[in-house]
Scaffold this motif. Sequence first.
Motif, mmCIF file in Angstrom:
data_model
loop_
_atom_site.group_PDB
_atom_site.id
_atom_site.type_symbol
_atom_site.label_atom_id
_atom_site.label_comp_id
_atom_site.label_asym_id
_atom_site.label_seq_id
_atom_site.Cartn_x
_atom_site.Cartn_y
_atom_site.Cartn_z
ATOM 1 N N GLN A 17 0.958 -1.122 -0.021
ATOM 2 C CA GLN A 17 0.126 0.084 -0.164
ATOM 3 C C GLN A 17 0.876 1.357 -0.195
ATOM 4 O O GLN A 17 0.665 2.125 0.906
ATOM 5 C CB GLN A 17 -1.143 0.025 1.204
ATOM 6 N N TYR A 18 1.979 1.321 -0.842
ATOM 7 C CA TYR A 18 2.788 2.408 -1.168
ATOM 8 C C TYR A 18 2.708 2.857 -2.357
ATOM 9 O O TYR A 18 2.671 2.129 -3.326
ATOM 10 C CB TYR A 18 4.272 2.056 -0.729
ATOM 11 N N PRO A 19 2.773 4.257 -2.667
ATOM 12 C CA PRO A 19 2.639 4.853 -4.018
ATOM 13 C C PRO A 19 4.034 4.202 -4.843
ATOM 14 O O PRO A 19 5.113 4.798 -4.578
ATOM 15 C CB PRO A 19 2.517 6.182 -3.925
ATOM 16 N N ILE A 20 3.728 3.328 -5.680
ATOM 17 C CA ILE A 20 4.840 2.781 -6.388
ATOM 18 C C ILE A 20 5.671 3.467 -7.102
ATOM 19 O O ILE A 20 6.962 3.485 -7.432
ATOM 20 C CB ILE A 20 4.622 1.270 -7.123
ATOM 21 N N LEU A 21 5.118 4.787 -7.871
ATOM 22 C CA LEU A 21 5.694 5.540 -8.575
ATOM 23 C C LEU A 21 6.712 6.506 -8.053
ATOM 24 O O LEU A 21 7.627 7.056 -8.625
ATOM 25 C CB LEU A 21 4.527 6.434 -9.282
ATOM 26 N N LEU A 22 6.547 6.539 -6.644
ATOM 27 C CA LEU A 22 7.625 7.264 -6.080
ATOM 28 C C LEU A 22 9.001 6.713 -6.177
ATOM 29 O O LEU A 22 10.099 7.509 -5.926
ATOM 30 C CB LEU A 22 7.337 7.471 -4.396
ATOM 31 N N GLY A 23 9.375 5.645 -6.716
ATOM 32 C CA GLY A 23 10.395 5.058 -6.846
ATOM 33 C C GLY A 23 10.854 5.816 -7.999
ATOM 34 O O GLY A 23 12.466 6.124 -7.857
ATOM 35 N N ALA A 24 10.485 6.320 -9.089
ATOM 36 C CA ALA A 24 11.159 7.201 -10.243
ATOM 37 C C ALA A 24 11.273 8.379 -9.698
ATOM 38 O O ALA A 24 12.463 8.983 -9.961
ATOM 39 C CB ALA A 24 10.219 7.169 -11.253
ATOM 40 N N PHE A 25 10.455 9.039 -8.777
ATOM 41 C CA PHE A 25 11.024 10.210 -8.043
ATOM 42 C C PHE A 25 12.313 10.057 -7.330
ATOM 43 O O PHE A 25 13.182 10.922 -7.587
ATOM 44 C CB PHE A 25 9.920 10.652 -7.440
ATOM 45 N N PHE A 26 12.565 9.108 -6.536
ATOM 46 C CA PHE A 26 13.729 8.801 -5.847
ATOM 47 C C PHE A 26 14.735 8.615 -6.746
ATOM 48 O O PHE A 26 16.016 9.204 -6.541
ATOM 49 C CB PHE A 26 13.566 7.681 -4.772
ATOM 50 N N ILE A 27 14.659 7.903 -7.842
ATOM 51 C CA ILE A 27 15.803 7.905 -8.902
ATOM 52 C C ILE A 27 16.567 9.200 -9.239
ATOM 53 O O ILE A 27 17.496 9.666 -9.399
ATOM 54 C CB ILE A 27 15.590 6.898 -10.031
ATOM 55 N N CYS A 28 15.284 10.039 -9.663
ATOM 56 C CA CYS A 28 15.611 11.533 -9.989
ATOM 57 C C CYS A 28 16.121 12.345 -8.792
ATOM 58 O O CYS A 28 17.024 13.110 -9.161
ATOM 59 C CB CYS A 28 14.354 12.063 -10.368
ATOM 60 N N LEU A 29 15.787 12.156 -7.680
ATOM 61 C CA LEU A 29 16.311 12.721 -6.446
ATOM 62 C C LEU A 29 18.081 12.229 -6.445
ATOM 63 O O LEU A 29 18.823 13.058 -6.104
ATOM 64 C CB LEU A 29 15.664 12.342 -5.263
ATOM 65 N N GLY A 30 18.201 11.282 -6.598
ATOM 66 C CA GLY A 30 19.693 10.745 -6.800
ATOM 67 C C GLY A 30 20.580 11.222 -7.696
ATOM 68 O O GLY A 30 21.532 11.959 -7.624
ATOM 69 N N ILE A 31 19.750 11.440 -8.845
ATOM 70 C CA ILE A 31 20.555 12.176 -10.127
ATOM 71 C C ILE A 31 20.710 13.750 -9.708
ATOM 72 O O ILE A 31 21.644 14.269 -9.904
ATOM 73 C CB ILE A 31 19.707 12.131 -11.418
ATOM 74 N N PHE A 32 19.808 14.210 -8.936
ATOM 75 C CA PHE A 32 19.873 15.909 -8.533
ATOM 76 C C PHE A 32 20.892 15.835 -7.654
ATOM 77 O O PHE A 32 21.682 16.746 -7.670
ATOM 78 C CB PHE A 32 18.330 16.243 -7.825
ATOM 79 N N GLY A 33 21.105 14.908 -6.626
ATOM 80 C CA GLY A 33 22.158 14.615 -5.746
ATOM 81 C C GLY A 33 23.504 14.857 -6.497
ATOM 82 O O GLY A 33 24.511 15.544 -5.848
ATOM 83 N N SER A 34 23.650 13.973 -7.430
ATOM 84 C CA SER A 34 24.935 14.122 -8.273
ATOM 85 C C SER A 34 25.155 15.276 -8.614
ATOM 86 O O SER A 34 26.364 15.979 -8.892
ATOM 87 C CB SER A 34 24.909 12.952 -9.463
ATOM 88 N N PHE A 35 24.119 16.026 -9.420
ATOM 89 C CA PHE A 35 24.285 17.579 -9.689
ATOM 90 C C PHE A 35 24.760 18.386 -8.690
ATOM 91 O O PHE A 35 25.446 19.348 -9.001
ATOM 92 C CB PHE A 35 22.855 18.029 -10.543
ATOM 93 N N GLN A 36 24.087 18.386 -7.610
ATOM 94 C CA GLN A 36 24.457 19.007 -6.361
ATOM 95 C C GLN A 36 25.820 18.884 -5.970
ATOM 96 O O GLN A 36 26.629 19.823 -5.925
ATOM 97 C CB GLN A 36 23.549 19.024 -5.138
ATOM 98 N N ALA A 37 26.265 17.625 -5.994
ATOM 99 C CA ALA A 37 27.835 17.479 -5.730
ATOM 100 C C ALA A 37 28.582 18.031 -6.893
ATOM 101 O O ALA A 37 29.761 18.532 -6.379
ATOM 102 C CB ALA A 37 28.038 15.959 -5.382
ATOM 103 N N GLY A 38 28.240 17.931 -8.080
ATOM 104 C CA GLY A 38 28.871 18.325 -9.083
ATOM 105 C C GLY A 38 29.100 19.914 -8.998
ATOM 106 O O GLY A 38 30.153 20.646 -9.273
ATOM 107 N N ARG A 39 28.161 20.661 -8.715
ATOM 108 C CA ARG A 39 27.882 21.982 -8.509
ATOM 109 C C ARG A 39 28.904 22.332 -7.646
ATOM 110 O O ARG A 39 29.679 23.459 -7.789
ATOM 111 C CB ARG A 39 26.702 22.487 -8.362
ATOM 112 N N GLU A 40 28.942 21.640 -6.485
ATOM 113 C CA GLU A 40 29.772 22.233 -5.204
ATOM 114 C C GLU A 40 31.183 21.964 -5.516
ATOM 115 O O GLU A 40 31.959 22.565 -5.076
ATOM 116 C CB GLU A 40 29.448 21.484 -3.866
ATOM 117 N N ALA A 41 31.529 20.895 -6.321
ATOM 118 C CA ALA A 41 33.023 20.504 -6.745
ATOM 119 C C ALA A 41 33.268 21.631 -7.904
ATOM 120 O O ALA A 41 34.651 21.479 -8.064
ATOM 121 C CB ALA A 41 33.053 19.322 -6.894
ATOM 122 N N GLY A 42 32.333 22.400 -8.518
ATOM 123 C CA GLY A 42 32.881 23.065 -9.548
ATOM 124 C C GLY A 42 33.164 22.310 -11.009
ATOM 125 O O GLY A 42 33.995 22.554 -11.931
#
Length: 185
Positions: A1-26
Motif C-alpha cells: 500500500q505504497y505509491p509505487i511511482l515514488l521510486g522514479a522520483f527517488f531515482i531522479c532525487l539521486g541524479i539531482f544529488g549528483s548534480f548538486q555534488a558536481g556544482r559544489e565541486a565546480g
Amino acid sequence: QYPILLGAFFICLGIFGSFQAGREAGDLFYTAMLPVAKRDVVKSKFIFTVAIQMISWIIMLAISLIRMIFLSDVEPYSINTLMNANIAYLGWNLIIFAAFNTVFLGKFFKTAYKIGIPFLLFGICATLIISLGESLHFFPGLETLNDTHFQVSQLYVLCAGMVMYIAGTLGSLAVSIRRFEKIDL
C-alpha cells in the motif's frame, strides 16, 4: 500500500544529488575549461542522466515482468488499491523521467548553478504525475490500467510514456545546449 511511482522520483532525487555534488565541486566550470565544446558538456550530463534512468527502468521492467508472470495472483498484489507493477506502471515511470529531463535539466542549464528552483518545479510536476497515475484506474472504464495481468490499455500508457520521454529528452537537450552556450562561466 505504497505509491509505487515514488521510486522514479527517488531515482531522479539521486541524479539531482549528483548534480548538486558536481556544482559544489565546480564540475561544470572545470569541464568547460577543458578543450571540449560547451555542447559536449551538456550532452555528457544528459548521457549520464539517461543512462541512470534507463538502467533503473530496465530493472523495473525485469521486476515488473516477474511480478506479472509469477506473482500476479498473490494476495498483496491482487487486492492492491494503489498502482500495481504492470505495463502502465512502466509508462508512468518514463513520464516522470521525461518531466525530470524537461523541467530540471532544462532549467538547470539556464544558469548552470541554480538547482533548487528547477528541482522544486520538477517535484511539483512529479507529484501531479504520480497523483494522476495512482488515481486514474479509479475512473470508470480505466480499471484495467491497474490489472495485474497484461491489458491493451496498459500498452497505451507505455507508448505514451515512450513518446514523451524521447521527445521531452531530445527537446530539452536542444534547449539546454542553446542556453548553456550563452552562459559566461
